[in-house]
Design a protein around this motif. Structure first.
Motif, short mmCIF file in Angstrom:
data_model
loop_
_atom_site.label_atom_id
_atom_site.label_comp_id
_atom_site.label_asym_id
_atom_site.label_seq_id
_atom_site.Cartn_x
_atom_site.Cartn_y
_atom_site.Cartn_z
N GLY A 198 0.78 -1.23 0.00
CA GLY A 198 0.00 0.00 0.00
C GLY A 198 0.81 1.27 0.00
O GLY A 198 0.24 2.37 -0.06
N ASP A 226 -9.82 2.72 12.10
CA ASP A 226 -9.07 3.18 10.92
C ASP A 226 -9.46 4.64 10.61
O ASP A 226 -9.99 4.95 9.54
CB ASP A 226 -9.35 2.27 9.74
CG ASP A 226 -8.45 2.54 8.54
OD1 ASP A 226 -7.49 3.33 8.69
OD2 ASP A 226 -8.73 1.99 7.46
N HIS A 228 -7.69 7.18 9.89
CA HIS A 228 -6.91 7.84 8.85
C HIS A 228 -7.15 7.23 7.47
O HIS A 228 -6.53 7.68 6.49
CB HIS A 228 -5.41 7.77 9.18
CG HIS A 228 -5.06 8.44 10.47
ND1 HIS A 228 -5.14 9.81 10.66
CD2 HIS A 228 -4.62 7.93 11.66
CE1 HIS A 228 -4.77 10.11 11.89
NE2 HIS A 228 -4.45 8.99 12.51
N GLY A 229 -8.03 6.23 7.39
CA GLY A 229 -8.34 5.63 6.11
C GLY A 229 -7.20 4.85 5.49
O GLY A 229 -7.00 4.85 4.27
N TRP A 230 -6.44 4.14 6.34
CA TRP A 230 -5.27 3.41 5.86
C TRP A 230 -5.64 2.34 4.83
O TRP A 230 -4.98 2.20 3.81
CB TRP A 230 -4.54 2.75 7.04
CG TRP A 230 -3.85 3.71 7.95
CD1 TRP A 230 -3.51 5.01 7.68
CD2 TRP A 230 -3.40 3.44 9.28
NE1 TRP A 230 -2.89 5.57 8.77
CE2 TRP A 230 -2.81 4.63 9.77
CE3 TRP A 230 -3.45 2.33 10.11
CZ2 TRP A 230 -2.25 4.73 11.04
CZ3 TRP A 230 -2.91 2.41 11.38
CH2 TRP A 230 -2.32 3.61 11.84
N ARG A 231 -6.69 1.58 5.12
CA ARG A 231 -7.08 0.51 4.20
C ARG A 231 -7.50 1.08 2.85
O ARG A 231 -7.06 0.60 1.80
CB ARG A 231 -8.20 -0.33 4.79
CG ARG A 231 -8.53 -1.57 3.94
CD ARG A 231 -9.87 -2.19 4.33
NE ARG A 231 -10.11 -3.44 3.63
CZ ARG A 231 -10.50 -3.51 2.36
NH1 ARG A 231 -10.65 -2.39 1.64
NH2 ARG A 231 -10.72 -4.70 1.79
N SER A 233 -6.72 3.88 1.52
CA SER A 233 -5.55 4.44 0.83
C SER A 233 -4.73 3.34 0.17
O SER A 233 -4.27 3.49 -0.98
CB SER A 233 -4.68 5.22 1.82
OG SER A 233 -3.49 5.68 1.21
N ALA A 234 -4.54 2.21 0.88
CA ALA A 234 -3.77 1.10 0.32
C ALA A 234 -4.46 0.53 -0.92
O ALA A 234 -3.80 0.23 -1.92
CB ALA A 234 -3.58 0.01 1.37
N LYS A 236 -6.43 2.10 -2.97
CA LYS A 236 -6.30 3.08 -4.05
C LYS A 236 -4.91 3.02 -4.69
O LYS A 236 -4.78 3.05 -5.92
CB LYS A 236 -6.57 4.48 -3.50
CG LYS A 236 -6.73 5.56 -4.56
CD LYS A 236 -7.14 6.89 -3.93
CE LYS A 236 -8.51 6.80 -3.29
NZ LYS A 236 -8.94 8.12 -2.78
N VAL A 237 -3.88 2.92 -3.85
CA VAL A 237 -2.52 2.82 -4.39
C VAL A 237 -2.38 1.57 -5.25
O VAL A 237 -1.81 1.61 -6.36
CB VAL A 237 -1.48 2.81 -3.24
CG1 VAL A 237 -0.11 2.38 -3.74
CG2 VAL A 237 -1.40 4.17 -2.58
#
Length: 260
Positions: A198, A226, A228-231, A233-234, A236-237
């Motif tokens: 991610g 979560d 910060h929206g880590w999942r 974001s990962a 999307k990357v």
């Protein structure tokens, strides 16, 4: 000769790897975990009892814990597992093995020392698949500067004709992927924490060193934590990347089984 493998996601970064045809367990990795901060998933109680029963019946004989953090290693559950099978084989870091030895004289304990700079190889298997699985380990820095002193084991598993990378919480630097490539430049499955796939910087270094065919991203935060929206974001990357790495499966649900 043993055939296909399956992996059961047991919670957070934990996976149980077993032979599909015979249901024989090969290895449990970080399968007992309890995150005191509540950011990551614990091993669910139903799954914990199932794993202890497998250990008690000696159907699961070898466990690996990549490092001592509670979201990868729960001492209380391991002590219970050793009561179920006092001959249980546990492979881990100096800190984990020391904590076990302080509380129990049971178990066959294999300690990988912090000072080890090379690779350590251990054979696995019995019965129909004796010596059909092999583990290779090396030490790699834990991700995050605040955890620089934590010993972390990278596990390279060869079984069922597959080469599987299980990096624990290894820092995604070039050396991690280059050392893995010296073992095998082609990885059939990467099962590791979501930042490895991610983060664009991690993907660039991985793609430069390895061909990765499939990936399972684990160690995801609880959805309600979560913030910060880590999942997202990962995801999307991974969706936008054009680097030849696979779109990973995301291990959101403990108990999910994956054909390797």
């Amino acid at each position: 000769m043993p055939g296909a493998l399956r992996a059961c996601h047991t919670g957070n970064a934990g996976v149980l790897i077993y032979m599909e045809e015979t249901d024989e367990a090969v290895l449990g990795v970080d399968i007992f975990c309890r995150d005191r901060k509540g950011l990551y998933m614990d091993t669910p109680e139903e799954e914990r009892k199932r794993l202890l029963a497998l250990i008690g019946r000696q159907e699961l004989k070898t466990l690996l814990f990549t490092h001592e953090h509670g979201d990868h290693f729960c001492l209380e559950d391991v002590l219970e597992a050793l009561k179920e099978n006092p001959r249980l084989h546990i492979i881990s870091t100096q800190a984990v093995i020391r904590r076990i030895r302080e509380k129990s004289g049971a178990g066959i304990l294999t300690e990988i020392r912090r000072e080890e700079t090379g690779t350590v190889k251990i054979g696995l298997g019995s019965g129909a698949w004796e010596n059909a699985a092999a583990l290779t380990f090396f030490n790699a820095p834990h991700m995050g500067e605040q955890f620089a002193e934590v010993q972390n084991l990278v596990c390279l598993l060869e079984a069922g004709g597959k080469k599987i990378l299980l990096p624990g919480d290894a820092r995604p630097d070039a050396e991690l992927f280059e050392r893995t490539a010296s073992w095998s430049p082609v990885i059939d499955w990467l099962i590791g924490p979501f930042p490895l796939l991610g983060l664009p910087s991690s993907r660039k270094k991985m793609a430069a060193a390895l061909t990765v065919r499939r990936a399972l991203a684990v160690h995801l935060p609880r959805p309600e934590r979560d913030i910060h929206g880590w999942r997202a974001s990962a995801v999307k990357v991974c969706e936008r990347a054009a680097d030849g790495l696979p779109m990973p499966l995301f291990g959101d649900a403990p108990g999910q089984i994956y054909l390797l």
